[in-house]
Write an enzyme that holds these catalytic residues in place. Structure first.
Site, short mmCIF file in Angstrom:
data_model
loop_
_atom_site.label_atom_id
_atom_site.label_comp_id
_atom_site.label_asym_id
_atom_site.label_seq_id
_atom_site.Cartn_x
_atom_site.Cartn_y
_atom_site.Cartn_z
N ASP A 85 0.86 -1.19 0.00
CA ASP A 85 0.00 0.00 0.00
C ASP A 85 0.89 1.23 0.00
O ASP A 85 2.02 1.20 0.48
CB ASP A 85 -0.94 0.02 1.21
CG ASP A 85 -2.20 0.87 0.96
OD1 ASP A 85 -3.27 0.30 0.70
OD2 ASP A 85 -2.08 2.11 1.02
N ASP A 125 -6.87 -4.20 -5.77
CA ASP A 125 -8.07 -3.52 -5.26
C ASP A 125 -7.81 -2.02 -5.14
O ASP A 125 -7.81 -1.45 -4.05
CB ASP A 125 -8.46 -4.11 -3.90
CG ASP A 125 -9.79 -3.55 -3.39
OD1 ASP A 125 -10.56 -2.99 -4.18
OD2 ASP A 125 -10.05 -3.69 -2.18
N CYS A 130 -13.84 -0.18 -8.13
CA CYS A 130 -14.89 0.27 -7.22
C CYS A 130 -15.50 1.58 -7.68
O CYS A 130 -16.12 2.30 -6.90
CB CYS A 130 -14.36 0.39 -5.79
SG CYS A 130 -13.04 1.59 -5.63
N1 SAH Z 1 -8.14 -4.06 -0.29
C1 SAH Z 1 -8.53 -3.24 0.84
C2 SAH Z 1 -9.15 -1.92 0.43
C3 SAH Z 1 -8.30 -1.11 -0.51
S1 SAH Z 1 -8.75 0.57 -0.62
C4 SAH Z 1 -9.49 -4.04 1.70
O1 SAH Z 1 -10.02 -5.06 1.23
O2 SAH Z 1 -9.74 -3.63 2.83
C5 SAH Z 1 -7.51 1.19 -1.66
C6 SAH Z 1 -6.14 1.31 -1.04
O3 SAH Z 1 -5.24 1.69 -2.05
C7 SAH Z 1 -6.00 2.35 0.06
O4 SAH Z 1 -5.49 1.74 1.21
C8 SAH Z 1 -4.98 3.36 -0.49
O5 SAH Z 1 -4.07 3.82 0.50
C9 SAH Z 1 -4.24 2.52 -1.48
N2 SAH Z 1 -3.61 3.21 -2.60
C10 SAH Z 1 -4.06 4.28 -3.31
N3 SAH Z 1 -3.22 4.54 -4.33
C11 SAH Z 1 -2.23 3.63 -4.27
C12 SAH Z 1 -1.08 3.36 -5.06
N4 SAH Z 1 -0.79 4.08 -6.15
N5 SAH Z 1 -0.28 2.33 -4.71
C13 SAH Z 1 -0.56 1.56 -3.64
N6 SAH Z 1 -1.64 1.77 -2.85
C14 SAH Z 1 -2.47 2.78 -3.16
#
Ligand code: SAH
Length: 398
Positions: free
Chosen positions: A252, A301, A341
């Site tokens: 993340d 995700d 999403c």
């Molecule tokens: N999979 C998680 C929800 C993900 S929400 C679950 O099931 O609970 C999306 C996530 O992507 C967030 O935590 C955000 O911090 C992260 N994010 C956003 N842009 C990103 C990037 N470029 N690289 C890695 N993480 C990212």
């Protein structure tokens, strides 16, 4: 009730049960508006087509592009008993579908539960209530009192800090309506103990919409090397580890998210086979391809790349890139679980984009399933925006 008439030819959505009326659909020279310089924001209005036929009733807010949110398309009184009946119906639907080892659910999903602008999440014995529309703010007390009476929670927190409220003309605040204002709560999801961060956390603190998909991942985790990209607090990663994954890597870009994910891993005694990477997932995936790393199961995700229709092409490119990298990392037998999403990325277009990526990576794939958000984020037939999460499960066969 003030009568609002729509411009000719714009009644179709409202006439088929959609809960929104946009500003540009409203005829300012017809109905009661013709004689009225201004309608007080938050007032109840009835909506009629250009010939005066009744379409529904709801609340009006001239400050919002979505100027009217309809509570009903029938002739019924809009009062607190209607709000209470809607909350009871929403609770009954959750009660009928609860899973024994999960204590946290979205109890009210706004328009999709016919309660425009009201979100209620249950995190164990804590309720978190969010009001996102001015008209609903009038019923905040009714909603809180009804929920407190029916569920007897230890605490009920008003998490009214979403900046979208400013556009509605609502202040930002966060306070306890009942009990103490906690920042962190521990919830049980699929038997795992997970930390939800109500203070700074994303969404209202936890991605409850993914919990059924977290559970589904267990089938594709045992003895496999699993990558969870965009992991937030580690929902997919932990379920994979709990199901006997050989190794799990969780990525993340947010340090706070990784702190939560690591704490969750330790708490559940799963940290020894997990690795956490603070990185931009786009870069991480590209790098992994360059280094020829291998995974057996990959979860993607990402956050909504597009919050508007206009940015759709850019979003498609984003999805294409990460899915292409993922396919390059997977060999035959590999599983890709990939998400979008954003409502603005329709399911068919998302699938097409992912399949293009598979082909570009020269992978032949089988579509195992297409899932969506968990049941407690219901999809209302007359409100297509309520189907926002697409979860596409693919197996690489060659
Ligand atoms: N999979 C998680 C929800 C993900 S929400 C679950 O099931 O609970 C999306 C996530 O992507 C967030 O935590 C955000 O911090 C992260 N994010 C956003 N842009 C990103 C990037 N470029 N690289 C890695 N993480 C990212």
């Amino acid at each position: 009730m003030i009568q609002v008439w729509l411009r000719p030819g714009t009644q179709k959505a409202a006439a088929s049960g959609h809960p929104w009326v946009y500003r540009n659909q409203i005829d300012p020279a017809a109905g009661d508006l013709a004689a009225m310089p201004a309608v007080e924001p938050g007032s109840l209005v009835s909506v009629h087509d250009s010939r005066g036929r009744y379409l529904g009733s709801g609340f009006f807010n001239s400050n919002s592009m979505i100027t009217i949110r309809l509570l009903t398309h029938q002739h019924e009184v809009l009062d607190e008993t209607l709000i209470e009946r809607r909350i009871e119906a929403a609770l009954a639907f959750r009660a009928a579908n609860r899973r024994p080892d999960t204590d946290s659910y979205r109890l009210v999903f706004a328009e999709a539960d016919r309660l425009p602008g009201l979100i209620v999440d249950q995190f164990g014995d804590t309720l978190v209530l969010q009001v996102l529309a001015l008209g609903m703010a009038r019923w905040q007390e009714t909603a809180a009192a009804c929920l407190a009476e029916k569920l007897r929670p230890a605490r009920l927190i008003l998490k009214n800090d979403d900046p979208i409220r400013l556009k509605e003309g609502l202040p930002l605040e966060q306070r306890a309506w009942l009990g103490d204002l906690v920042r962190q709560v521990t919830i049980r999801e699929n038997g795992l103990l997970m930390q939800a961060d109500l203070g700074q956390g994303q969404k209202t603190g936890y991605f409850l919409d993914q919990k059924a998909n977290h559970l589904r991942l267990r089938r594709f985790a045992a003895n496999r090397r699993v990558l969870d990209a965009f992991c937030y607090s580690g929902g997919f990663a932990l379920n994979a580890a709990a199901a006997g994954a050989a190794a799990v890597t969780a990525v993340d870009i947010s340090p706070e998210a990784l702190i939560l994910a690591r704490a969750n891993a330790e708490r559940n005694g799963l940290a020894d086979k997990m690795q956490f990477a603070l990185a931009n997932a786009f870069d991480f995936l590209r790098q992994a391809v360059t280094e020829k790393r291998a995974y057996d199961t990959i979860v993607l995700d990402p956050p909504a790349f597009t919050k508007s229709h206009g940015a759709r092409d850019a979003a498609r490119r984003g999805y294409k890139e990460i899915n292409l990298s993922a396919f390059r990392l997977l060999g035959p037998g590999g599983i890709l679980v990939t998400h979008s999403c954003s409502y603005h990325m329709p399911e068919a277009m998302f699938i097409e984009t992912v399949l293009e990526a598979a082909w570009d990576a020269r992978r032949t794939v089988r579509i195992l399933a297409v899932h969506r958000q968990d049941f407690d984020h219901p999809v209302l037939g007359s409100y297509p925006e309520s189907h926002y999460l697409k979860s596409l499960w693919l197996e690489v066969i060659a």
